[in-house]
Design a protein around this motif. Structure first.
Motif, PDB file in Angstrom:
ATOM      1  N   THR A 163      -1.604  -5.451  -5.250  1.00  0.00           N
ATOM      2  CA  THR A 163      -2.050  -6.613  -4.476  1.00  0.00           C
ATOM      3  C   THR A 163      -1.012  -7.732  -4.392  1.00  0.00           C
ATOM      4  OG1 THR A 163      -3.002  -7.797  -6.367  1.00  0.00           O
ATOM      5  CG2 THR A 163      -4.440  -6.227  -5.194  1.00  0.00           C
ATOM      6  N   LEU A 210      -2.616   0.762  -4.344  1.00  0.00           N
ATOM      7  CA  LEU A 210      -2.537  -0.571  -3.736  1.00  0.00           C
ATOM      8  C   LEU A 210      -2.111  -1.582  -4.796  1.00  0.00           C
ATOM      9  CD1 LEU A 210      -2.996  -2.325  -1.186  1.00  0.00           C
ATOM     10  CD2 LEU A 210      -5.328  -2.718  -1.997  1.00  0.00           C
ATOM     11  N   THR A 234       1.709   5.304  -0.437  1.00  0.00           N
ATOM     12  CA  THR A 234       1.137   6.652  -0.371  1.00  0.00           C
ATOM     13  C   THR A 234       2.091   7.617  -1.057  1.00  0.00           C
ATOM     14  OG1 THR A 234       0.062   6.066   1.694  1.00  0.00           O
ATOM     15  CG2 THR A 234       0.169   8.399   1.166  1.00  0.00           C
ATOM     16  N   GLU A 289     -10.009  -2.125   2.736  1.00  0.00           N
ATOM     17  CA  GLU A 289      -8.979  -1.298   2.105  1.00  0.00           C
ATOM     18  C   GLU A 289      -9.602  -0.069   1.434  1.00  0.00           C
ATOM     19  OE1 GLU A 289      -6.011  -0.575   1.457  1.00  0.00           O
ATOM     20  OE2 GLU A 289      -4.952  -2.132   2.570  1.00  0.00           O
ATOM     21  N   ALA A 349      -8.278   2.649  -1.835  1.00  0.00           N
ATOM     22  CA  ALA A 349      -7.195   2.953  -2.765  1.00  0.00           C
ATOM     23  C   ALA A 349      -7.721   3.881  -3.843  1.00  0.00           C
ATOM     24  CB  ALA A 349      -6.668   1.667  -3.395  1.00  0.00           C
ATOM     25  N   ARG A 371      -3.287   7.189  -2.781  1.00  0.00           N
ATOM     26  CA  ARG A 371      -2.944   5.873  -2.255  1.00  0.00           C
ATOM     27  C   ARG A 371      -3.052   4.824  -3.368  1.00  0.00           C
ATOM     28  NH1 ARG A 371      -5.762   3.277   3.024  1.00  0.00           N
ATOM     29  NH2 ARG A 371      -4.459   4.748   4.150  1.00  0.00           N
ATOM     30  N   GLU A 423       0.880  -1.175   0.000  1.00  0.00           N
ATOM     31  CA  GLU A 423       0.000   0.000   0.000  1.00  0.00           C
ATOM     32  C   GLU A 423       0.915   1.221   0.000  1.00  0.00           C
ATOM     33  OE1 GLU A 423      -3.489   0.185   3.076  1.00  0.00           O
ATOM     34  OE2 GLU A 423      -1.944   1.646   3.552  1.00  0.00           O
TER      35      GLU A 423
END
Ligand SMILES: [Zn+2]
Length: 477
Positions: free
Chosen positions: A192, A190, A179, A217, A219, A188, A177
């Motif tokens: 996986t 993400l 930022t 979550e 994102a 943000r 994750e």
């Protein structure tokens, strides 16, 4: 404007490599550059050849690598990246670092063996085959690994920070994750990595590590795997049929040979066998785990009990280390491996490689395939073109070490052991998101799998989903 470039696992399931560049310069110079995963291309030659191409930006200009997990298609290109000049930190969870410590040197060793074999057989004097990297080079890159605990925020630069969240795919596996501060805004992202199965021990039985990816979550941009985008896992518990196949084989005096990847899949299978024996569902025959990595892999699993499923915790509490289970033998050396071949009594032999593309499983199959009393049990995906796929397809013979081996043994296959979530499971996880990502890019899938999942996500969730293309650059808005 910051951008992401898909350097691998776009249009295929291997070679995961996604570059983030924070630069607002259109030439992409001067920004902070992070590579999420650094996997090796495997499978068809047209993809494998890309292992020999340099990164589109010089390796020494990449500032950091974030590694989601220890499968070769995510970490296997790290020694090559280091060889090309990368010398920054490689962030991974402690369990992933431990697993890379055995998987990468093993990969280097295989690369050297392959090059040697090629040079011996092709006699190409002018262009000697070279390994992508050697065992020594794989060991040397371990110094760049930096442990990062799940949930811990790491500041990489003034504009980039990240944390790992649970992916539940294999031991140590995580999502990244990230930022990003871009154009005065916080974004943000993400990534996986590979996504594990949902929490259900009946449809995803025998998991050694916990299951269920991190829920809730959020994102702005999601980069998601799509390996099983067009396939669903069977929902029946495989254990009754698996136990019946073992019982029948032993009753007729045969052995069970199980091709399985030495890390994770072997441990998962051994835990299941132990439970079936202890509950009296299968007879107590000798069990052999035959791989150079077998003992080290178990030791790493025992060290990281924090990730165990309740089932695995209970078994270890009750019966101790698999390395000391009565009747279970772990063969590390080739002498120990050869001893297994001499055993004439019914036994269960688990050996790698999982798709019979190399390794000691070849000896066991060459010896036991011609005897109809034996059973070959597949518990993993067999990619088209591999020996495993040939044997599984019902062929009457297979070539091993250049010799034709007749197939008279029984062949059984179980599809339930996958470590990847399928579309219903993915949707179940995506529905827990707190917001709808602006764009989702699907990676790590064959084109048909990715496009089907794109359509399903569009229809079921109403999300904006695109299939990532190899070398494509996308802006982070
Ligand atoms: Zn994986």
């Amino acid at each position: 404007m910051a951008y992401i470039q898909f350097l691998g696992a776009a249009g295929t399931v291997t070679g995961s490599k996604h570059l983030i560049n924070t630069s607002s310069d259109s030439a992409g110079k001067g920004g902070f550059q992070v590579l999420v995963d650094c996997g090796m291309f495997q499978g068809p030659k047209e993809w494998r050849e890309r292992n020999w191409q340099a990164t589109p930006i010089p390796a020494h200009t990449i500032d950091a690598v974030i590694l989601t997990h220890a499968h070769l298609d995510h970490c296997g290109w790290i020694p090559r990246l280091v060889k090309e000049g990368f010398n920054g930190p490689i962030y991974a969870t402690p369990a992933t670092i431990d697993l890379c410590g055995i998987i990468l040197p093993d990969s280097g060793h295989l690369q050297e063996e392959d090059a040697e074999f090629y040079n011996k057989t092709k006699k190409s004097k002018h262009t000697p085959a070279l390994p992508l990297y050697t065992l020594e080079e794989a060991e040397a890159c371990q110094q760049y690994f930096k442990p990062s605990e799940t949930g811990e925020t790491i500041q990489l630069s003034p504009e980039v920070s990240f944390r790992f969240v649970t992916a539940a795919h294999i031991l140590g596996s995580s999502m990244a994750e990230i930022t990003l501060q871009t154009n005065g805004q916080t974004r943000r992202l993400l990534f996986t990595g590979d996504i594990g199965r949902v929490r259900d021990k009946h449809i995803a039985p025998g998991k050694v590590v916990h299951s269920g990816p991190q829920e809730g979550e959020s994102a702005d941009l999601l980069v998601m795997e799509s390996t099983y985008g067009n396939r669903e896992h069977p929902v029946e518990d495989p254990r009754p049929a698996l136990a019946a196949a073992i019982r029948k084989t032993v009753e007729r005096g045969g052995s069970i040979v199980v091709p399985a990847f030495a890390v994770e899949r072997t441990q998962k299978f051994l835990f299941m066998i132990k439970e079936l024996m202890e509950s009296g569902q299968i007879p107590r025959v000798p069990v052999y785990a035959d791989s150079p990595m077998a003992i080290k892999a178990v030791e790493i699993y025992l060290k990281h009990t924090e990730e165990y499923s309740d089932e695995a915790k209970r078994l270890v509490n009750q019966y101790g280390s698999p390395l000391r289970w009565d009747g279970f033998t772990f063969a590390s050396t080739s002498q120990e491996s050869k001893k297994i071949n001499d055993s004439k009594f019914p036994s269960i032999i688990v050996s790698s490689s999982g798709m019979v593309t190399g390794g000691r499983i070849q000896h066991h199959l060459a010896q036991r395939l011609p005897d109809p009393r034996n059973t070959v049990m597949f518990i993993g995906f067999q990619a088209p073109g591999t020996r495993g796929a040939t044997i599984k397809s019902g062929a009457s013979e297979v070539k091993i070490y250049g010799e034709i081996v007749p197939i008279r043994a029984q062949i059984v296959a179980f599809e339930q052991f996958s470590d990847h979530a399928d579309p219903p499971e993915l949707l179940q996880w995506l529905r827990t998101f707190r917001n709808q990502p602006g764009t989702t890019y699907l990676v790590h899938g064959e084109p048909a799998a990715s496009s089907q999942l794109r359509d399903v996500m569009g229809n079921e969730l109403g999300w904006n989903v695109q299939v990532a293309q190899w070398m494509q650059k996308v802006e982070v808005h």
